[in-house]
Design an enzyme around this catalytic site. Structure first.
Site, PDB file in Angstrom:
ATOM      1  N   GLY A  26       0.857  -1.193   0.000  1.00  0.00           N
ATOM      2  CA  GLY A  26       0.000   0.000   0.000  1.00  0.00           C
ATOM      3  C   GLY A  26       0.890   1.239   0.000  1.00  0.00           C
ATOM      4  O   GLY A  26       0.535   2.300   0.509  1.00  0.00           O
ATOM      5  N   GLY A  29       0.004   5.007  -1.236  1.00  0.00           N
ATOM      6  CA  GLY A  29      -1.133   5.713  -0.646  1.00  0.00           C
ATOM      7  C   GLY A  29      -0.719   6.878   0.241  1.00  0.00           C
ATOM      8  O   GLY A  29       0.458   7.231   0.347  1.00  0.00           O
ATOM      9  N   GLY A  30      -1.739   7.464   0.868  1.00  0.00           N
ATOM     10  CA  GLY A  30      -1.523   8.630   1.730  1.00  0.00           C
ATOM     11  C   GLY A  30      -0.579   8.323   2.871  1.00  0.00           C
ATOM     12  O   GLY A  30       0.253   9.163   3.246  1.00  0.00           O
ATOM     13  N   GLY A  32       1.301   5.321   2.882  1.00  0.00           N
ATOM     14  CA  GLY A  32       2.414   4.564   2.301  1.00  0.00           C
ATOM     15  C   GLY A  32       3.552   5.440   1.838  1.00  0.00           C
ATOM     16  O   GLY A  32       4.735   5.097   2.034  1.00  0.00           O
ATOM     17  N   ASP A  52       2.163  -1.838  -4.313  1.00  0.00           N
ATOM     18  CA  ASP A  52       0.814  -1.255  -4.282  1.00  0.00           C
ATOM     19  C   ASP A  52       0.094  -1.786  -5.516  1.00  0.00           C
ATOM     20  O   ASP A  52       0.760  -2.269  -6.457  1.00  0.00           O
ATOM     21  CB  ASP A  52       0.900   0.288  -4.324  1.00  0.00           C
ATOM     22  CG  ASP A  52      -0.390   0.962  -3.853  1.00  0.00           C
ATOM     23  OD1 ASP A  52      -1.431   0.816  -4.522  1.00  0.00           O
ATOM     24  OD2 ASP A  52      -0.359   1.639  -2.812  1.00  0.00           O
ATOM     25  N   ARG A 100     -11.336   6.401   5.902  1.00  0.00           N
ATOM     26  CA  ARG A 100     -12.701   6.896   6.191  1.00  0.00           C
ATOM     27  C   ARG A 100     -12.998   8.222   5.512  1.00  0.00           C
ATOM     28  O   ARG A 100     -12.100   8.999   5.221  1.00  0.00           O
ATOM     29  CB  ARG A 100     -12.833   7.152   7.697  1.00  0.00           C
ATOM     30  CG  ARG A 100     -12.980   5.927   8.505  1.00  0.00           C
ATOM     31  CD  ARG A 100     -13.546   6.261   9.853  1.00  0.00           C
ATOM     32  NE  ARG A 100     -12.583   6.867  10.774  1.00  0.00           N
ATOM     33  CZ  ARG A 100     -12.937   7.487  11.887  1.00  0.00           C
ATOM     34  NH1 ARG A 100     -14.219   7.635  12.194  1.00  0.00           N
ATOM     35  NH2 ARG A 100     -12.021   7.986  12.695  1.00  0.00           N
ATOM     36  N   ASN A 113     -11.998  -3.372   3.216  1.00  0.00           N
ATOM     37  CA  ASN A 113     -10.624  -3.659   3.630  1.00  0.00           C
ATOM     38  C   ASN A 113     -10.393  -5.101   4.079  1.00  0.00           C
ATOM     39  O   ASN A 113      -9.267  -5.603   4.011  1.00  0.00           O
ATOM     40  CB  ASN A 113     -10.198  -2.692   4.736  1.00  0.00           C
ATOM     41  CG  ASN A 113     -10.008  -1.284   4.202  1.00  0.00           C
ATOM     42  OD1 ASN A 113     -10.040  -1.065   2.988  1.00  0.00           O
ATOM     43  ND2 ASN A 113      -9.806  -0.314   5.084  1.00  0.00           N
ATOM     44  N   SER A 137      -4.025  -1.097   8.257  1.00  0.00           N
ATOM     45  CA  SER A 137      -5.348  -1.002   7.613  1.00  0.00           C
ATOM     46  C   SER A 137      -6.472  -1.185   8.622  1.00  0.00           C
ATOM     47  O   SER A 137      -6.469  -2.132   9.411  1.00  0.00           O
ATOM     48  CB  SER A 137      -5.483  -2.086   6.541  1.00  0.00           C
ATOM     49  OG  SER A 137      -4.306  -2.209   5.785  1.00  0.00           O
ATOM     50  N   ASP A 169      -2.235   6.164  18.724  1.00  0.00           N
ATOM     51  CA  ASP A 169      -3.022   6.535  19.909  1.00  0.00           C
ATOM     52  C   ASP A 169      -2.137   7.078  21.028  1.00  0.00           C
ATOM     53  O   ASP A 169      -2.514   8.040  21.708  1.00  0.00           O
ATOM     54  CB  ASP A 169      -3.844   5.322  20.382  1.00  0.00           C
ATOM     55  CG  ASP A 169      -4.796   4.844  19.300  1.00  0.00           C
ATOM     56  OD1 ASP A 169      -5.418   5.694  18.644  1.00  0.00           O
ATOM     57  OD2 ASP A 169      -4.901   3.623  19.089  1.00  0.00           O
ATOM     58  N   HIS A 196      -8.196  -0.233  18.576  1.00  0.00           N
ATOM     59  CA  HIS A 196      -7.953   1.008  17.829  1.00  0.00           C
ATOM     60  C   HIS A 196      -9.227   1.492  17.146  1.00  0.00           C
ATOM     61  O   HIS A 196      -9.301   1.553  15.925  1.00  0.00           O
ATOM     62  CB  HIS A 196      -6.822   0.837  16.817  1.00  0.00           C
ATOM     63  CG  HIS A 196      -6.552   2.081  16.029  1.00  0.00           C
ATOM     64  ND1 HIS A 196      -6.013   3.223  16.602  1.00  0.00           N
ATOM     65  CD2 HIS A 196      -6.800   2.407  14.737  1.00  0.00           C
ATOM     66  CE1 HIS A 196      -5.930   4.173  15.692  1.00  0.00           C
ATOM     67  NE2 HIS A 196      -6.406   3.712  14.541  1.00  0.00           N
TER      68      HIS A 196
END
Ligand code: NAI
Ligand code: OAA
Length: 336
Positions: A26, A29-30, A32, A52, A100, A113, A137, A169, A196
């Site tokens: 991945g 991605g944003g 990755g 990816d 999301r 996912n 993920s 977190d 999470h």
């Protein structure tokens, strides 16, 4: 002669411990992309493998110009590309999947996912069954049990090598407390346990420098729903990527330190845990001591106050359902 070869062998094994292949699934991605950049900057990584379903070779070409020693390879989105990205890997980070949009919960991502993570887990079980798998993920509470079921079905499950990434977190909790108290976040080590998502995220301020904060409902809520702040602010363009990349890189760095021989490295992570198995909760995030074999020691939750006891009760209900949902998915949809 004998001595010389022994010394040579030793020199080889010491340097070999400092060479680690790390794979990102991945990677375009944003999360990755910045995660790959941070891993490229980490001198403990010798080989970075980026995969990816689209764009990994481009990201790899870009990141490969950063002038650190590690090699970077971007793999084509083919089964052999995926297998080659994974072969020989010691750490596999998985931020593949959709993020999301406002109004969604992490559980709303499950339908998309779950099968992405299931299929990537199969590839890991085949090509790097002994690697440490770090699942980013969402929903992490369900995707981690999915990976476990896939590994179990192939007879290669090692509970010490599977981690749901909950680092963000504790990163958030320490930053939020430091903003409130005007302190350095480096001095604010806040324990966060559970899972999470939403109420499964349980900060334990009673164990911090500021035990009174456990009654600060606004702060507790901010840690539990910190991800929503970012989702709302990004307004349809996704969720946390930059802070998540930092958090993922932090866990990977800690794991590399442990793999490369450092003792006493502790990070939180969502793992196959004995802590609440008697209540039917097979996975739980608490402080984990890392070692060359993955999970070295699972720390107990420790002393909690009355507020936190209530938070834990609320956590258990949701967490159990999320875990069962992941397991049931694999049972009903084992895939090819
Ligand atoms: N554990 C945590 O604390 C956090 C988890 N996340 C989760 O991380 C995931 C990724 O988020 P973003 O990077 O923002 O999403 P993104 O949409 O920007 O990137 C996801 C990447 O995954 C790739 N992808 C999709 N299916 C794939 C497959 N089968 N194999 C390989 N790659 C595949 C896509 O092509 C895309 O490049 C989301 O599920 C998100 O909810 C996000 C923030 C924090
Ligand atoms: O909120 C989200 O969907 C992404 C995430 O897990 C986080 O930022 O903690």
């Amino acid at each position: 002669m004998f001595m010389a070869s022994r010394i040579q062998r030793r020199a080889f094994s010491v340097s070999a411990r400092n060479l680690s292949k790390v794979t990102v699934l991945g990677a375009a991605g944003g999360i990755g992309q910045p995660l790959s950049l941070l891993l490229k900057l980490n001198p403990r990584v010798s080989e970075l493998a980026l995969y990816d379903i689209r764009g990994a070779p481009g990201v790899a070409a870009d990141v490969s110009h950063v002038n650190t020693k590690s090699t970077v390879t971007g793999y084509e989105a083919t089964p052999s590309g995926l297998a080659n990205a994974l072969k020989g890997s010691e750490i596999v980070l998985i931020p593949a999947g959709v993020p999301r949009k406002p109004g969604m919960t992490r559980d709303d991502l499950f339908n998309t996912n779950a099968s992405i993570v299931r299929d990537l887990a199969k590839a890991c079980a085949e090509s790097c069954p002994d690697a440490n798998i770090l699942v980013i993920s969402n929903p992490v509470n369900s995707t981690v049990p999915i990976v476990a079921e896939i590994f179990k079905a192939r007879g290669v499950y090692n509970p010490k090598r599977l981690f749901g990434v909950t680092t963000l977190d504790v990163v958030r909790a320490s930053r939020f407390v430091s903003e409130l108290k005007k302190t350095d976040p480096a001095d604010e080590n806040i324990v966060v346990v559970g899972g999470h998502s939403g109420v499964t995220i349980v900060p334990l301020f009673s164990q911090s420098n500021h035990p009174e904060l456990s009654s600060n409902a606004e702060l507790v809520n901010r840690v539990q729903f910190g991800g929503d702040e970012v989702v709302k602010a990004k307004d349809g363009a996704g969720s946390a990527t930059l802070s998540m990349a930092m958090a993922g890189a932090r866990l990977a760095e800690s794991m590399l330190r442990a793999i490369q021989g450092e003792k006493g490295v502790v990070e939180p992570a969502f793992v196959d845990s004995p802590l609440y198995k008697d209540q039917g909760i097979d996975f739980f995030s608490s402080k984990i001591e890392l070692g060359p074999s993955g999970v070295e020691k699972i720390h107990p939750v420790g002393k909690v106050d009355a507020n936190e006891e209530k938070l834990l009760e609320a956590c258990f209900g949701d967490l159990k359902k999320n875990i069962e949902k992941g397991k049931a998915f694999v049972a009903a949809n084992p895939g090819k």
